[in-house]
Design an enzyme around this catalytic site. Structure first.
Site, short mmCIF file in Angstrom:
data_model
loop_
_atom_site.label_atom_id
_atom_site.label_comp_id
_atom_site.label_asym_id
_atom_site.label_seq_id
_atom_site.Cartn_x
_atom_site.Cartn_y
_atom_site.Cartn_z
N LYS A 1 0.83 -1.21 0.00
CA LYS A 1 0.00 0.00 0.00
C LYS A 1 0.86 1.26 0.00
O LYS A 1 0.48 2.29 -0.57
CB LYS A 1 -0.94 0.00 1.21
N ALA B 1 -5.96 -10.75 6.29
CA ALA B 1 -5.37 -10.47 7.60
C ALA B 1 -6.44 -10.22 8.65
O ALA B 1 -6.32 -10.68 9.80
CB ALA B 1 -4.44 -9.26 7.49
N HIS C 1 -22.33 15.23 4.66
CA HIS C 1 -22.17 15.81 3.32
C HIS C 1 -21.06 16.84 3.36
O HIS C 1 -20.96 17.62 4.32
CB HIS C 1 -23.48 16.48 2.89
#
Length: 465
Positions: free
Chosen positions: A52, A320, A444
């Site tokens: 990642k 994991a 929002h």
């Protein structure tokens, strides 16, 4: 070396093993954990975390390249972008090192004794560990096997030289000019996409008719579209056959049965992972197997009293977070708590571009159960936050029973949707109905609004489409 006796012995300090040991220590159980490598296992050291980090670095570099080409719709321009892969890897390794230290500290804080070395069973209550200072014998009332998994090696493409696994791919000293990826699953596509963004010419070779075959075609369509935009060539229905004599190409058999070559400086093999069931004395104990995996019940008990198994060594899904949940449960069972494995859903995330999330049942899986279903799908093209992030390509989809509106599955594809996985998993675990999701106020502007809108769509009154 003096023998060690303990109540609980955990073999393997990957996500499942170290979580099991930490929770056991918190519960006051005398616990020992054995690990041959660094704490954290594949996920932390050569899997989830470093991949990642590399993916994020590739994303950032690609954005800058677009700006240098004058293609950024944001009006930002830069000159002469460059990638120093050595610095990137140093940053990645620093993250891994910090997390390694963190796991070690947590084990110590929980009162867990760590033994560095390779464990091997003598019998169902005793193991011997080859350490730097000699053989350490450990006797335990209960043992947890958490030995994990390893990359599958193809006999006609053995690892070495130009042929690499995901482990070597995360430590390359330079970006290969031409990268052939054998296997179009999530690992191959995640790494293939990252290297394409860093400048490699990437070719994906997949034997099945399409990539990411574990997901439905509608969900993967934005990913395939993005691969094409990045210049990644996807060759589906194609079989890898081996390495050329010169070592500069992957030999393949096309869908028409013809032989061909894919020029490559590196060949990344990502055709799956296998459970690590060899080398630790499985032959010394009598465990029932489920194919290649250790057979377990709903409490992760094996066929031998006092021996549990968790994580990848017990089968799919090899995730994991599944191993972690199993490890925590087993620790509490050993402590005398009443626990059982009763998970409605284990979210799966694919960190491609865009990302994929799936939790629970897909539409086809839900239909196969019988009975009518409702499907609500909301496109990110109608979501303000997605638009401001240039992430309009994708959607959120909710699958529910038609009679009582019980949510059976939730899927999403889009930029950053991995962060919605917690909401999806929670909704399924809590037995949410469409009305529960639709009636929850979502902040929002966020992409999470797409989740609410998908539920509204299934109920027949979406507000923004």
């Amino acid at each position: 070396m003096k023998d060690i006796s303990c109540k609980l012995l955990v073999i393997g300090a990957g996500p499942g093993g170290y979580v099991c040991a930490i929770r056991a220590g918190q519960l006051g159980i005398d616990t020992v954990i054995v690990e041959a490598g660094k704490p954290g296992g594949t996920c932390l050291n050569v899997g989830c975390i470093p991949s990642k980090a590399l993916i994020h670095a590739a994303d950032e570099f690609e954005k800058i390249v677009q700006m240098a080409d004058g293609n950024s719709p944001l009006g930002i321009s830069v000159t002469a972008p460059a990638l120093d892969l050595a610095r990137t890897l140093s940053w990645k390794d620093g993250i891994v090192s910090r997390l390694n230290s963190g796991v070690s500290s947590l084990l110590k804080k929980a009162g867990v004794k760590s033994v560095r070395g390779w464990a091997r069973f003598r019998d169902g209550k005793t193991v011997e560990v080859d350490t730097e200072t000699g053989t350490q014998v450990i006797r335990a009332e209960t043992i947890v096997i958490a030995t994990g998994s390893a990359p599958v090696e193809l006999p006609f493409l053995p690892f070495g030289g130009r042929v690499i696994s995901s482990t070597e791919a995360l430590s390359l000293s330079e970006v290969p000019q031409r990268l052939a990826v054998v296997g179009g699953g999530y690992i191959g596509l995640e790494l293939g996409t990252a290297f394409a963004k860093m400048g490699a010419k990437v070719t994906i070779v997949e034997a099945l008719p399409r990539v990411l075959a574990q997901y439905d075609a509608e969900l993967t369509r934005p990913v395939v579209k993005r691969l094409a935009a990045l210049g990644v060539e996807v060759m589906a229905g194609v079989k890898a056959k081996g390495l050329s004599e010169e070592g500069d190409a992957l030999l393949i058999e096309t869908s028409e049965g013809e032989d061909a070559r894919v020029a490559a400086d590196k060949i990344l093999v990502t055709v799956g992972r296998r459970p690590v069931t060899e080398g630790w004395g499985l032959d010394e104990i009598d465990l029932d197997m489920a194919g290649r995996f250790i057979k377990i019940d709903r409490q992760c008990r094996t066929s031998m009293r006092g021996i549990f198994a968790i994580g990848d060594v017990t089968g799919e899904p090899m995730l994991a977070h599944r191993a972690m949940a199993q490890g925590e449960m087993v620790a509490e069972i050993v402590a005398g708590h009443k626990r059982d494995w009763d998970k409605r859903a284990i979210p799966a995330v694919c960190f491609t571009d865009p990302e994929l999330v799936a939790a629970g049942l897909s539409p086809d899986e839900a239909k196969a159960l019988g009975g009518d279903i409702k499907i609500g799908q909301f496109p990110f093209a109608a979501n303000g936050r997605a638009m401001t992030k240039l992430g309009e390509d994708g959607f959120v989809r909710v699958v529910a029973r038609a009679d009582n509106h019980l949510v059976l599955g939730i899927q999403a594809v889009g930029q950053g949707v991995s962060e919605l996985s917690a909401a999806f998993g929670l909704a399924l675990e809590m037995g949410a109905r469409l009305e529960d999701i639709a009636g929850t106020i979502h902040a929002h502007p966020t992409q999470g609004e797409g989740f609410q809108e998908a539920a509204l769509k299934a109920l027949g009154h979406a507000l923004h489409i």
